[in-house]
Design a protein around this motif. Sequence first.
Motif, PDB file in Angstrom:
ATOM      1  N   ALA A 326      18.576 -25.006  10.398  1.00  0.00           N
ATOM      2  CA  ALA A 326      19.470 -23.847  10.342  1.00  0.00           C
ATOM      3  C   ALA A 326      18.813 -22.712   9.546  1.00  0.00           C
ATOM      4  O   ALA A 326      18.896 -21.540   9.922  1.00  0.00           O
ATOM      5  CB  ALA A 326      20.811 -24.244   9.722  1.00  0.00           C
ATOM      6  N   GLU A 327      18.127 -23.075   8.466  1.00  0.00           N
ATOM      7  CA  GLU A 327      17.434 -22.064   7.656  1.00  0.00           C
ATOM      8  C   GLU A 327      16.290 -21.429   8.452  1.00  0.00           C
ATOM      9  O   GLU A 327      16.095 -20.211   8.414  1.00  0.00           O
ATOM     10  CB  GLU A 327      16.851 -22.698   6.379  1.00  0.00           C
ATOM     11  N   VAL A 328      15.544 -22.267   9.160  1.00  0.00           N
ATOM     12  CA  VAL A 328      14.424 -21.768   9.970  1.00  0.00           C
ATOM     13  C   VAL A 328      14.951 -20.796  11.033  1.00  0.00           C
ATOM     14  O   VAL A 328      14.422 -19.698  11.206  1.00  0.00           O
ATOM     15  CB  VAL A 328      13.658 -22.945  10.639  1.00  0.00           C
ATOM     16  N   ALA A 329      16.030 -21.201  11.717  1.00  0.00           N
ATOM     17  CA  ALA A 329      16.604 -20.355  12.770  1.00  0.00           C
ATOM     18  C   ALA A 329      17.062 -19.021  12.186  1.00  0.00           C
ATOM     19  O   ALA A 329      16.713 -17.951  12.709  1.00  0.00           O
ATOM     20  CB  ALA A 329      17.777 -21.082  13.436  1.00  0.00           C
ATOM     21  N   ALA A 330      17.815 -19.071  11.096  1.00  0.00           N
ATOM     22  CA  ALA A 330      18.339 -17.842  10.491  1.00  0.00           C
ATOM     23  C   ALA A 330      17.194 -16.911  10.100  1.00  0.00           C
ATOM     24  O   ALA A 330      17.244 -15.701  10.359  1.00  0.00           O
ATOM     25  CB  ALA A 330      19.188 -18.182   9.267  1.00  0.00           C
ATOM     26  N   PHE A 331      16.139 -17.490   9.522  1.00  0.00           N
ATOM     27  CA  PHE A 331      15.022 -16.657   9.092  1.00  0.00           C
ATOM     28  C   PHE A 331      14.353 -15.954  10.274  1.00  0.00           C
ATOM     29  O   PHE A 331      14.146 -14.741  10.257  1.00  0.00           O
ATOM     30  CB  PHE A 331      13.986 -17.482   8.319  1.00  0.00           C
ATOM     31  N   TYR A 332      14.033 -16.721  11.327  1.00  0.00           N
ATOM     32  CA  TYR A 332      13.306 -16.120  12.459  1.00  0.00           C
ATOM     33  C   TYR A 332      14.166 -15.134  13.247  1.00  0.00           C
ATOM     34  O   TYR A 332      13.652 -14.144  13.756  1.00  0.00           O
ATOM     35  CB  TYR A 332      12.720 -17.192  13.377  1.00  0.00           C
ATOM     36  N   ILE A 333      15.464 -15.407  13.355  1.00  0.00           N
ATOM     37  CA  ILE A 333      16.340 -14.466  14.063  1.00  0.00           C
ATOM     38  C   ILE A 333      16.369 -13.140  13.316  1.00  0.00           C
ATOM     39  O   ILE A 333      16.204 -12.069  13.897  1.00  0.00           O
ATOM     40  CB  ILE A 333      17.767 -15.049  14.208  1.00  0.00           C
ATOM     41  N   GLU A 334      16.524 -13.224  12.003  1.00  0.00           N
ATOM     42  CA  GLU A 334      16.611 -11.992  11.229  1.00  0.00           C
ATOM     43  C   GLU A 334      15.284 -11.243  11.229  1.00  0.00           C
ATOM     44  O   GLU A 334      15.245 -10.017  11.383  1.00  0.00           O
ATOM     45  CB  GLU A 334      17.046 -12.310   9.793  1.00  0.00           C
ATOM     46  N   GLN A 335      14.190 -11.994  11.079  1.00  0.00           N
ATOM     47  CA  GLN A 335      12.872 -11.359  11.067  1.00  0.00           C
ATOM     48  C   GLN A 335      12.648 -10.584  12.376  1.00  0.00           C
ATOM     49  O   GLN A 335      12.191  -9.454  12.381  1.00  0.00           O
ATOM     50  CB  GLN A 335      11.796 -12.435  10.901  1.00  0.00           C
ATOM     51  N   ARG A 336      13.012 -11.203  13.484  1.00  0.00           N
ATOM     52  CA  ARG A 336      12.828 -10.595  14.790  1.00  0.00           C
ATOM     53  C   ARG A 336      13.719  -9.351  14.977  1.00  0.00           C
ATOM     54  O   ARG A 336      13.292  -8.325  15.509  1.00  0.00           O
ATOM     55  CB  ARG A 336      13.134 -11.649  15.866  1.00  0.00           C
ATOM     56  N   LEU A 337      14.956  -9.462  14.511  1.00  0.00           N
ATOM     57  CA  LEU A 337      15.868  -8.313  14.621  1.00  0.00           C
ATOM     58  C   LEU A 337      15.326  -7.108  13.865  1.00  0.00           C
ATOM     59  O   LEU A 337      15.357  -5.974  14.356  1.00  0.00           O
ATOM     60  CB  LEU A 337      17.257  -8.670  14.087  1.00  0.00           C
ATOM     61  N   LYS A 338      14.820  -7.366  12.678  1.00  0.00           N
ATOM     62  CA  LYS A 338      14.259  -6.299  11.851  1.00  0.00           C
ATOM     63  C   LYS A 338      13.086  -5.633  12.563  1.00  0.00           C
ATOM     64  O   LYS A 338      13.003  -4.407  12.650  1.00  0.00           O
ATOM     65  CB  LYS A 338      13.754  -6.890  10.523  1.00  0.00           C
ATOM     66  N   MET A 339      12.192  -6.479  13.092  1.00  0.00           N
ATOM     67  CA  MET A 339      11.011  -5.980  13.799  1.00  0.00           C
ATOM     68  C   MET A 339      11.430  -5.096  14.968  1.00  0.00           C
ATOM     69  O   MET A 339      10.881  -4.026  15.197  1.00  0.00           O
ATOM     70  CB  MET A 339      10.236  -7.171  14.358  1.00  0.00           C
TER      71      MET A 339
END
Length: 481
Positions: A326-339
């Motif tokens: 869940a932590e991995v998913a949250a991190f990558y989703i947010e990172q991608r949205l920011k990008m």
Amino acid sequence: MSRARLFVYITAIGLGLWMVAAPLASLSVSKPNRKPAKSDKSIAILYTSQVYGQVRSCNCTKFRYGGYGRQATLMQQLSEKNPDLVLVDCGDALGGDTSKQGQLKSSLTTKIMSNIGYNAWVPGEMEIAADLHNLNEQCRELKVPLTCANVFDSTTGKRVCSSHVSFKTANGARVTVIGLLGKNLVANDVLRNTNVKIGDPADLLSKLAPTVRKTTDVLLVAAHMTIADAQAIAKLGIGDVVICSHIEKDLLMPAKDQNEVDAPYSNDQTGVFLKSMTRTNWSVGRLDMKLSQSGKWQAQSNKLLYLDRAYEESPAIVKLFDEYNAEVAAFYIEQRLKMRDELDKKIRARGLDPDEMRERNKRYAGHAACKSCHVAAYDVWKSSRHSTAINTLKKTKQEYDPECVGCHTTGRDQLSGFVNMKETPELANVQCESCHGAGKAHVAKPAAGYGVTGEDNCRSCHTDELDPDFDYEVMWKKIAH
Ligand code: HEC
Ligand code: HEC
Ligand code: HEC
Ligand code: HEC
């Protein structure tokens, strides 16, 4: 492994079995505090090393062994039968990945070690690179005994973690683990950046041992260093057992349909010596030792216990995996949205519409677009497991894990290919275009010549490492269209 658990075991099973197993120690049933006589002391040392962040088996094929979930189950089973059990990680549990996911995995590893009840964690060069100071703090909070006698803070000169750990097994054997890190394993710039220096292992062991000895029945030296260096440490004759745990790729596999294999060790006047061959968490080593009449510990056997599908994953560890995922998913989703936001801003600044631009740059059509013209091929694909490969990942909540999605989706790492399940769910699964290549242009203008593919492409996912039995002729027949 606790006294309480041992006691429950004895009362639950009754005295019979216990007395058959250890007749000389049978008095300890009625008087649990009585120490067994010297000559019937035995101990089982379970060891791991060079896990390299392989916390869980991907389970892609039955050859994918290992993982802490299975390990926890093995430990549970063993501790029900063995009162004198020790579990030690001898270094390089972490993978040297300093990205955010690497950090999350490092915390996960610490939580798992705490949960399984590791008696000691001896750092290797991977733990140094991951920042031993920080790791030591995490371990302290979770009561994981991180221990190394010869790694010091280069500013204060103080030891970073404890010099050694001493504990008792459920049966009362007093064990001490001293961890030692080889010199020259850690590059100078890593040492500088992580603010540590490495002392002379032999010298520090010699200084430490006499005091430790007085209150210890078994002295285990975990020597995370090259074989030659570890042999030199063993020759000092200070430890009862020396485990060398920085070894080259050296694989010892069990025979077909077996999950145990005998591993080498030596037994001489200076003590027991072995090299740990449990690389990548596929197996756990088990060294059984017995105290001889002459008062020396002698190895009885050394085995690698392969963590195959005979061991179910422990639910407690699966829960920790789920939290990590869940932590991995949250991190990558947010990172991608920011990008994406930043990129969109730049595109708009040039007077363009980012959504329209994305649509125009699409190269993948998606499986639905092929159906109308290639009905037969479509039906074959639809009934193959390629068409549901993402569901496999969802079962273990790993559908956002970059370590998994590459081969279970379409066009990952390709221009306009799969990104993640939020942004490009239409490119989940191993679709037509995983094998035939991006096909939007073909859909717009169908013609022969598109989509030439074959065995090489299969092997980009069915790799030698992952799927060693892959036989193109056989496997193609299963999905031929
Ligand atoms: C509008 C109809 C249509 C659609 C949609 C379509 N194709 Fe085709 N496809 C064709 C035609 C026509 C041919 C050429 C057949 C021939 O000449 O033998 C072809 C040929 C192929 C070939 C074989 C090429 C060869 O030279 O033998 C592959 C592979 C293929 N298509 C895959 C796909 C895939 C994958 C999709 C979806 C992304 C797709 N097609 C969508 C009509 C279509
Ligand atoms: C993009 C990666 C990828 C490529 C390329 C790929 N596969 Fe697979 N294959 C998978 C995955 C992932 C699975 C397992 C799916 C699951 O069950 O989750 C799989 C499963 C299979 C299966 C079992 C299917 C079943 O229904 O029993 C066969 C057979 C197979 N692949 C054959 C092939 C062949 C032949 C090729 C090349 C022509 C190929 N694969 C190319 C990823 C790939
Ligand atoms: C290098 C490509 C690749 C990667 C990366 C990969 N897989 Fe797979 N996976 C495959 C292939 C190929 C198969 C099919 C093997 C076969 O059946 O021969 C498969 C099959 C599976 C299966 C078995 C499905 C079944 O029903 O038997 C599971 C479970 C699985 N993968 C999970 C994962 C997880 C979890 C990860 C990430 C940790 C992962 N995979 C990463 C290629 C990959
Ligand atoms: C796992 C890889 C894989 C997937 C997925 C896949 N194909 Fe294929 N396809 C192949 C291979 C390999 C061939 C045979 C190539 C050869 O023998 O020259 C082939 C052949 C074809 C052909 C040519 C058949 C002929 O008679 O010459 C068509 C059309 C085609 N595929 C369409 C599709 C469509 C549509 C889908 C999705 C619904 C799909 N394929 C999914 C690998 C794949």
